[in-house]
Design a protein around this motif. Structure first.
Motif, short mmCIF file in Angstrom:
data_model
loop_
_atom_site.label_atom_id
_atom_site.label_comp_id
_atom_site.label_asym_id
_atom_site.label_seq_id
_atom_site.Cartn_x
_atom_site.Cartn_y
_atom_site.Cartn_z
N ASP A 1 0.93 -1.43 0.60
CA ASP A 1 0.14 0.13 -0.58
C ASP A 1 0.89 1.12 -0.14
O ASP A 1 1.76 1.16 0.55
CB ASP A 1 -0.91 -0.06 1.19
N ILE A 2 0.88 2.04 -1.20
CA ILE A 2 1.64 3.52 -1.25
C ILE A 2 0.81 4.08 -1.52
O ILE A 2 -0.18 4.28 -1.46
CB ILE A 2 2.49 3.10 -2.33
N TRP A 3 1.17 5.64 -0.92
CA TRP A 3 0.80 6.85 -1.02
C TRP A 3 1.45 7.74 -1.81
O TRP A 3 3.04 7.72 -1.75
CB TRP A 3 0.31 7.62 0.10
N VAL A 4 0.96 8.29 -2.57
CA VAL A 4 2.25 9.34 -4.05
C VAL A 4 2.40 10.05 -3.23
O VAL A 4 1.10 11.07 -3.41
CB VAL A 4 1.82 8.78 -5.46
N PHE A 5 3.47 10.90 -3.30
CA PHE A 5 3.27 12.41 -3.07
C PHE A 5 4.04 13.08 -4.07
O PHE A 5 5.51 12.40 -4.54
CB PHE A 5 4.28 12.36 -1.89
N ASP A 6 3.79 14.39 -4.36
CA ASP A 6 4.49 15.11 -5.35
C ASP A 6 5.72 15.71 -4.97
O ASP A 6 5.19 16.47 -3.43
CB ASP A 6 3.77 16.50 -5.94
N ILE A 7 6.43 16.53 -5.47
CA ILE A 7 7.73 17.70 -4.73
C ILE A 7 6.86 18.89 -3.83
O ILE A 7 6.78 19.35 -2.68
CB ILE A 7 8.96 16.80 -4.50
N ASP A 8 7.41 19.16 -5.35
CA ASP A 8 7.14 20.52 -5.46
C ASP A 8 6.61 21.16 -4.81
O ASP A 8 4.97 20.90 -5.64
CB ASP A 8 7.80 21.31 -6.43
N GLU A 9 5.87 22.43 -4.07
CA GLU A 9 4.64 22.75 -3.60
C GLU A 9 3.81 21.78 -3.00
O GLU A 9 2.97 22.00 -2.94
CB GLU A 9 3.36 23.43 -4.13
N THR A 10 3.75 20.44 -2.35
CA THR A 10 3.46 19.58 -2.23
C THR A 10 4.18 18.96 -1.28
O THR A 10 3.88 19.20 0.61
CB THR A 10 3.30 18.02 -2.92
N SER A 11 5.77 18.23 -1.33
CA SER A 11 6.09 18.18 0.10
C SER A 11 7.30 19.16 0.40
O SER A 11 7.34 19.53 1.17
CB SER A 11 6.71 16.97 -0.12
N LEU A 12 7.60 19.81 -0.42
CA LEU A 12 8.49 21.00 -0.17
C LEU A 12 7.61 22.14 -1.13
O LEU A 12 7.37 22.22 -1.45
CB LEU A 12 10.28 20.99 -0.72
N SER A 13 8.14 23.42 0.06
CA SER A 13 7.47 24.81 0.27
C SER A 13 8.92 25.37 -1.20
O SER A 13 10.28 25.87 -0.58
CB SER A 13 6.91 25.12 0.86
N ASN A 14 8.77 25.91 -2.07
CA ASN A 14 9.99 26.44 -2.96
C ASN A 14 9.45 28.31 -2.58
O ASN A 14 9.64 29.59 -3.59
CB ASN A 14 9.58 26.83 -4.31
N LEU A 15 8.94 28.17 -1.23
CA LEU A 15 8.29 29.78 -1.31
C LEU A 15 9.39 30.78 -1.34
O LEU A 15 8.94 31.90 -1.30
CB LEU A 15 6.82 30.28 0.32
N PRO A 16 10.53 30.23 -0.62
CA PRO A 16 11.88 31.45 -0.43
C PRO A 16 12.04 31.99 -1.87
O PRO A 16 12.82 33.22 -2.32
CB PRO A 16 12.76 30.35 0.26
N TYR A 17 11.92 31.38 -2.77
CA TYR A 17 12.22 31.40 -4.32
C TYR A 17 11.18 32.44 -4.68
O TYR A 17 11.35 33.63 -5.41
CB TYR A 17 12.24 30.16 -5.19
N PHE A 18 10.18 31.99 -4.13
CA PHE A 18 8.95 33.21 -5.35
C PHE A 18 8.86 34.43 -4.77
O PHE A 18 8.26 34.89 -5.61
CB PHE A 18 7.47 31.82 -5.27
N ALA A 19 8.64 34.19 -3.57
CA ALA A 19 8.73 35.69 -2.77
C ALA A 19 9.66 36.56 -3.46
O ALA A 19 9.26 37.43 -2.96
CB ALA A 19 9.18 35.13 -1.29
N HIS A 20 10.56 36.21 -3.87
CA HIS A 20 11.58 37.21 -4.89
C HIS A 20 11.50 37.12 -6.58
O HIS A 20 12.23 37.98 -6.40
CB HIS A 20 13.36 36.35 -4.19
N HIS A 21 9.89 36.56 -6.83
CA HIS A 21 9.98 36.27 -8.20
C HIS A 21 8.52 36.75 -8.23
O HIS A 21 8.18 36.01 -8.94
CB HIS A 21 10.44 35.46 -8.30
N GLY A 22 8.22 37.47 -7.92
CA GLY A 22 6.48 37.99 -7.71
C GLY A 22 5.57 36.67 -7.74
O GLY A 22 4.53 37.44 -7.96
N PHE A 23 6.35 36.08 -6.33
CA PHE A 23 5.14 35.05 -7.12
C PHE A 23 4.30 35.00 -7.43
O PHE A 23 2.81 34.17 -8.29
CB PHE A 23 3.89 35.60 -5.49
N GLY A 24 4.87 33.92 -9.01
CA GLY A 24 4.00 33.47 -9.69
C GLY A 24 4.29 34.67 -11.17
O GLY A 24 3.63 34.68 -12.37
N VAL A 25 4.24 36.30 -10.89
CA VAL A 25 4.27 36.97 -11.34
C VAL A 25 5.27 37.01 -12.47
O VAL A 25 4.89 37.41 -13.87
CB VAL A 25 4.03 38.47 -11.27
#
Length: 260
Positions: free
Chosen positions: A109-133
């Motif tokens: 029995d397994i559970w599938v996890f995505d990584i970026d913005e699921t298991s790990l957060s890249n907010l430190p990066y996006f905070a310096h790059h317009g939050f997706g703008v």
């Protein structure tokens, strides 16, 4: 905004460094309020809330960047308490579902996890790059990934720990390329994900293929190997659509980028 990012990271690092409390509630960083006005007058920012709803419900698709006028709204949402609360609703429902299963406890029995913005957060990066703008810059984002400093999303980390205690094994399935395997594995461990059944990265055979095609194919391989996908969690609809998606899927919020 820099202060909000500091407080967000302080909270996430506290959780990833070993707290097993089930109901960790972060300090209020920003009180997110829908910007509505009396008398029907137009209030700046109101359309951004509606845009985010369209994104999360997969009605707004194939968008390239966050609308420029929504940068502040998305930034305050991501760094404020609402993003964390929305994430907690998702992971709480996932755990409730898992706790009510009769698992075979045979290691399949397994559970599938995505990584970026699921298991790990890249907010430190996006905070310096317009939050997706800002348009996606693969060179700059790779540089950030190779630093291996992404914190855990606390709600997902807590779910991961509880699922392991129930006898479920974790499989990480990410769109990151194979040449980032080592740094990704080290980052996961540093963030608190200490064990997994498989860590699957995107190989060269999937060059030019969409995330949905790639992840569907890899999930099918898992099932063909005898695994049962009891759950699947990600921040993109492409993590959760296609074939072999699992018995139940859970969508985490992410208004910063879209992957098909």
């Amino acid at each position: 905004m820099a202060l909000l990012l500091f407080l967000f990271l302080a909270t996430t690092l506290t959780v990833s460094e070993g707290s097993d409390q089930d109901n960790i509630i972060p300090h209020t960083i920003h009180l997110l309020r829908p910007q509505s006005g009396a008398g029907g007058e137009r209030v700046p920012g109101l359309s951004c809330l509606s845009w985010r709803l369209g994104v999360e419900t997969n009605n707004v698709v194939r968008w390239i960047t966050v609308p420029g006028e929504c940068e502040e709204y998305v930034g305050h949402y991501m760094l404020g308490h609402q993003y964390r609360r929305d994430s907690r609703v998702v992971t709480n429902q996932a755990l409730l579902y898992a706790q009510n299963l009769s698992l075979a406890r045979d290691g399949r029995d397994i559970w599938v996890f995505d990584i970026d913005e699921t298991s790990l957060s890249n907010l430190p990066y996006f905070a310096h790059h317009g939050f997706g703008v800002e348009p996606y810059n693969p060179t700059l984002f790779k540089k950030w990934v190779m630093e291996g400093k992404a914190p855990a999303l606390p709600e997902t980390l807590q779910l991961y720990r509880r699922l392991l205690s129930l006898g479920t094994k974790a499989v990480f399935l990410t769109g990151r390329p194979e040449d980032q395997r080592s740094v990704t594995a080290n980052n996961l461990r540093k963030a608190g994900y200490h064990t997994w059944e498989k860590l699957i990265l995107k190989g060269s055979a999937y060059l030019g293929k969409t995330a949905m095609v790639y992840k569907s194919s890899e999930r099918k391989k898992l099932e063909q190997s005898g695994y049962r996908i009891i759950g699947n969690i990600g921040d993109q609809w492409s993590d959760l659509m296609g074939s072999s998606v699992g018995n139940r899927t859970f969508k985490l919020p992410d208004p910063m980028y879209y992957i098909s």
